[in-house]
Design a protein around this motif. Structure first.
Motif, PDB file in Angstrom:
ATOM      1  N   ILE A   8       0.864  -1.179   0.000  1.00 54.57           N
ATOM      2  CA  ILE A   8       0.000   0.000   0.000  1.00 54.57           C
ATOM      3  C   ILE A   8       0.901   1.230   0.000  1.00 54.57           C
ATOM      4  CG2 ILE A   8      -1.819   1.253   1.225  1.00 54.57           C
ATOM      5  CD1 ILE A   8      -2.621  -1.576   0.165  1.00 54.57           C
ATOM      6  N   LEU A   9       0.605   2.160  -0.897  1.00 57.07           N
ATOM      7  CA  LEU A   9       1.324   3.432  -0.997  1.00 57.07           C
ATOM      8  C   LEU A   9       0.252   4.513  -0.996  1.00 57.07           C
ATOM      9  CD1 LEU A   9       4.115   4.762  -1.360  1.00 57.07           C
ATOM     10  CD2 LEU A   9       3.808   4.523  -3.834  1.00 57.07           C
ATOM     11  N   THR A  10       0.044   5.121   0.166  1.00 58.10           N
ATOM     12  CA  THR A  10      -1.122   5.976   0.351  1.00 58.10           C
ATOM     13  C   THR A  10      -0.823   7.146   1.276  1.00 58.10           C
ATOM     14  OG1 THR A  10      -3.492   5.893   0.923  1.00 58.10           O
ATOM     15  CG2 THR A  10      -1.985   4.635   2.311  1.00 58.10           C
ATOM     16  N   THR A  11      -1.781   8.053   1.380  1.00 59.69           N
ATOM     17  CA  THR A  11      -1.684   9.155   2.340  1.00 59.69           C
ATOM     18  C   THR A  11      -2.439   8.824   3.624  1.00 59.69           C
ATOM     19  OG1 THR A  11      -3.615  10.205   1.348  1.00 59.69           O
ATOM     20  CG2 THR A  11      -1.445  10.942   0.570  1.00 59.69           C
ATOM     21  N   SER A  12      -3.192   7.729   3.634  1.00 61.13           N
ATOM     22  CA  SER A  12      -4.031   7.382   4.791  1.00 61.13           C
ATOM     23  C   SER A  12      -3.226   6.722   5.904  1.00 61.13           C
ATOM     24  CB  SER A  12      -5.155   6.429   4.358  1.00 61.13           C
ATOM     25  OG  SER A  12      -5.857   5.969   5.503  1.00 61.13           O
ATOM     26  N   ASN A  13      -3.298   7.325   7.086  1.00 60.04           N
ATOM     27  CA  ASN A  13      -2.697   6.700   8.257  1.00 60.04           C
ATOM     28  C   ASN A  13      -3.791   6.205   9.207  1.00 60.04           C
ATOM     29  OD1 ASN A  13      -3.614   9.090   9.287  1.00 60.04           O
ATOM     30  ND2 ASN A  13      -1.666   9.747  10.167  1.00 60.04           N
ATOM     31  N   ASN A  14      -4.974   5.977   8.668  1.00 57.39           N
ATOM     32  CA  ASN A  14      -6.116   5.490   9.430  1.00 57.39           C
ATOM     33  C   ASN A  14      -5.827   4.072   9.940  1.00 57.39           C
ATOM     34  OD1 ASN A  14      -8.640   3.955   9.787  1.00 57.39           O
ATOM     35  ND2 ASN A  14      -9.628   5.867   9.146  1.00 57.39           N
ATOM     36  N   ARG A  15      -5.889   3.885  11.244  1.00 50.06           N
ATOM     37  CA  ARG A  15      -5.556   2.579  11.853  1.00 50.06           C
ATOM     38  C   ARG A  15      -6.454   1.465  11.326  1.00 50.06           C
ATOM     39  NH1 ARG A  15      -0.822   2.071  13.353  1.00 50.06           N
ATOM     40  NH2 ARG A  15      -1.392   0.336  14.661  1.00 50.06           N
ATOM     41  N   ARG A  16      -7.712   1.770  11.059  1.00 49.23           N
ATOM     42  CA  ARG A  16      -8.642   0.760  10.553  1.00 49.23           C
ATOM     43  C   ARG A  16      -8.213   0.317   9.151  1.00 49.23           C
ATOM     44  NH1 ARG A  16     -14.114   3.015  10.305  1.00 49.23           N
ATOM     45  NH2 ARG A  16     -13.778   3.253  12.528  1.00 49.23           N
ATOM     46  N   ASP A  17      -7.805   1.277   8.308  1.00 55.43           N
ATOM     47  CA  ASP A  17      -7.310   0.937   6.966  1.00 55.43           C
ATOM     48  C   ASP A  17      -6.091   0.021   7.061  1.00 55.43           C
ATOM     49  OD1 ASP A  17      -9.255   2.463   5.727  1.00 55.43           O
ATOM     50  OD2 ASP A  17      -7.910   4.142   5.267  1.00 55.43           O
ATOM     51  N   ILE A  18      -5.161   0.391   7.926  1.00 55.40           N
ATOM     52  CA  ILE A  18      -3.922  -0.390   8.075  1.00 55.40           C
ATOM     53  C   ILE A  18      -4.251  -1.823   8.501  1.00 55.40           C
ATOM     54  CG2 ILE A  18      -1.754  -0.598   9.372  1.00 55.40           C
ATOM     55  CD1 ILE A  18      -1.801   2.542   9.541  1.00 55.40           C
ATOM     56  N   LEU A  19      -5.121  -1.957   9.491  1.00 54.98           N
ATOM     57  CA  LEU A  19      -5.511  -3.275   9.986  1.00 54.98           C
ATOM     58  C   LEU A  19      -6.213  -4.094   8.894  1.00 54.98           C
ATOM     59  CD1 LEU A  19      -5.713  -5.292  12.311  1.00 54.98           C
ATOM     60  CD2 LEU A  19      -7.830  -4.149  13.007  1.00 54.98           C
ATOM     61  N   GLU A  20      -7.148  -3.476   8.184  1.00 51.20           N
ATOM     62  CA  GLU A  20      -7.873  -4.176   7.114  1.00 51.20           C
ATOM     63  C   GLU A  20      -6.917  -4.655   6.023  1.00 51.20           C
ATOM     64  OE1 GLU A  20     -11.152  -5.181   6.742  1.00 51.20           O
ATOM     65  OE2 GLU A  20     -11.140  -4.654   8.867  1.00 51.20           O
ATOM     66  N   CYS A  21      -5.949  -3.833   5.691  1.00 48.20           N
ATOM     67  CA  CYS A  21      -4.986  -4.199   4.647  1.00 48.20           C
ATOM     68  C   CYS A  21      -4.118  -5.375   5.077  1.00 48.20           C
ATOM     69  CB  CYS A  21      -4.130  -2.996   4.270  1.00 48.20           C
ATOM     70  SG  CYS A  21      -5.037  -1.727   3.374  1.00 48.20           S
ATOM     71  N   TYR A  22      -3.640  -5.351   6.301  1.00 49.58           N
ATOM     72  CA  TYR A  22      -2.828  -6.470   6.774  1.00 49.58           C
ATOM     73  C   TYR A  22      -3.659  -7.743   6.896  1.00 49.58           C
ATOM     74  CZ  TYR A  22       1.558  -4.023   7.297  1.00 49.58           C
ATOM     75  OH  TYR A  22       2.723  -3.347   7.034  1.00 49.58           O
ATOM     76  N   LYS A  23      -4.916  -7.612   7.310  1.00 46.80           N
ATOM     77  CA  LYS A  23      -5.807  -8.779   7.358  1.00 46.80           C
ATOM     78  C   LYS A  23      -5.978  -9.392   5.970  1.00 46.80           C
ATOM     79  CE  LYS A  23      -8.950  -7.740  11.179  1.00 46.80           C
ATOM     80  NZ  LYS A  23     -10.360  -7.363  11.461  1.00 46.80           N
ATOM     81  N   ALA A  24      -6.025  -8.534   4.952  1.00 47.86           N
ATOM     82  CA  ALA A  24      -6.206  -9.004   3.577  1.00 47.86           C
ATOM     83  C   ALA A  24      -4.947  -9.653   3.016  1.00 47.86           C
ATOM     84  CB  ALA A  24      -6.651  -7.851   2.676  1.00 47.86           C
ATOM     85  N   GLY A  25      -3.785  -9.393   3.634  1.00 50.03           N
ATOM     86  CA  GLY A  25      -2.562 -10.066   3.199  1.00 50.03           C
ATOM     87  C   GLY A  25      -1.566  -9.205   2.448  1.00 50.03           C
ATOM     88  N   ILE A  26      -1.488  -7.924   2.799  1.00 46.09           N
ATOM     89  CA  ILE A  26      -0.507  -7.070   2.126  1.00 46.09           C
ATOM     90  C   ILE A  26       0.914  -7.397   2.575  1.00 46.09           C
ATOM     91  CG2 ILE A  26      -2.091  -5.160   1.705  1.00 46.09           C
ATOM     92  CD1 ILE A  26      -0.649  -3.740   4.133  1.00 46.09           C
ATOM     93  N   ALA A  27       1.880  -6.933   1.776  1.00 42.03           N
ATOM     94  CA  ALA A  27       3.296  -7.125   2.092  1.00 42.03           C
ATOM     95  C   ALA A  27       3.875  -5.909   2.805  1.00 42.03           C
ATOM     96  CB  ALA A  27       4.081  -7.402   0.818  1.00 42.03           C
ATOM     97  N   GLY A  28       3.172  -4.794   2.787  1.00 40.74           N
ATOM     98  CA  GLY A  28       3.654  -3.595   3.451  1.00 40.74           C
ATOM     99  C   GLY A  28       2.680  -2.449   3.305  1.00 40.74           C
ATOM    100  N   TYR A  29       2.805  -1.472   4.198  1.00 34.86           N
ATOM    101  CA  TYR A  29       1.924  -0.305   4.204  1.00 34.86           C
ATOM    102  C   TYR A  29       2.801   0.922   4.371  1.00 34.86           C
ATOM    103  CZ  TYR A  29      -2.388   2.315   5.168  1.00 34.86           C
ATOM    104  OH  TYR A  29      -3.449   3.180   5.101  1.00 34.86           O
TER     105      TYR A  29
END
Length: 137
Positions: free
Chosen positions: A87-108
């Motif tokens: 993920i390469l984004t401007t969002s530092n929203n904790r919920r976004d970060i958690l959802e992305c890691y749950k989905a299986g990202i390699a990095g945020y």
């Protein structure tokens, strides 16, 4: 030894796309950049299952299909789920970060505001992934 990467950049903001391409050029990197303006376009490209990217750089805030929706579709595909997605984004929203890691990202990664910091960050990111052993589709 660093290898050239095939990178799928999913970003709807053309200024951000230009900034990324300018950064790759400034760093004298010869990675292949494939651009998609949104998650739907990216899925259409990926569904061909030909010439798959080594890594995906994904913005979260996009029209049509946002980054998290895209991730959930990608990670449920038996072939595509192995492509490292950062993920390469401007969002530092904790919920976004958690959802992305749950989905299986390699990095945020949160995009820095200063261009020099952005260049350093992208340089480190691409250097890291160009040294990794990646699954070739």
């Amino acid at each position: 030894m660093n290898k050239n990467l095939k990178i799928l950049l999913i970003e709807d903001d053309m200024i951000e796309v230009m900034k990324f391409n300018r950064t790759v050029t400034k760093l004298n990197l010869s990675h292949e950049i494939i651009e998609a303006n949104n998650g739907e376009d990216a899925l259409q490209f990926l569904s061909k299952k030909v010439g798959l990217p080594d890594i995906i750089l994904l913005d979260l805030n996009m029209p049509k299909l946002n980054g998290i929706e895209f991730l959930n579709i990608l990670k449920n595909d038996e072939t595509l789920k192995y492509i490292p997605t950062i993920i390469l984004t401007t969002s530092n929203n904790r919920r976004d970060i958690l959802e992305c890691y749950k989905a299986g990202i390699a990095g945020y990664i949160i995009k820095p505001l200063k261009f020099k910091d952005y260049v350093d960050l992208i340089g480190s990111l691409l250097d890291y992934w160009s040294k990794n052993e990646l699954i070739k589709g």
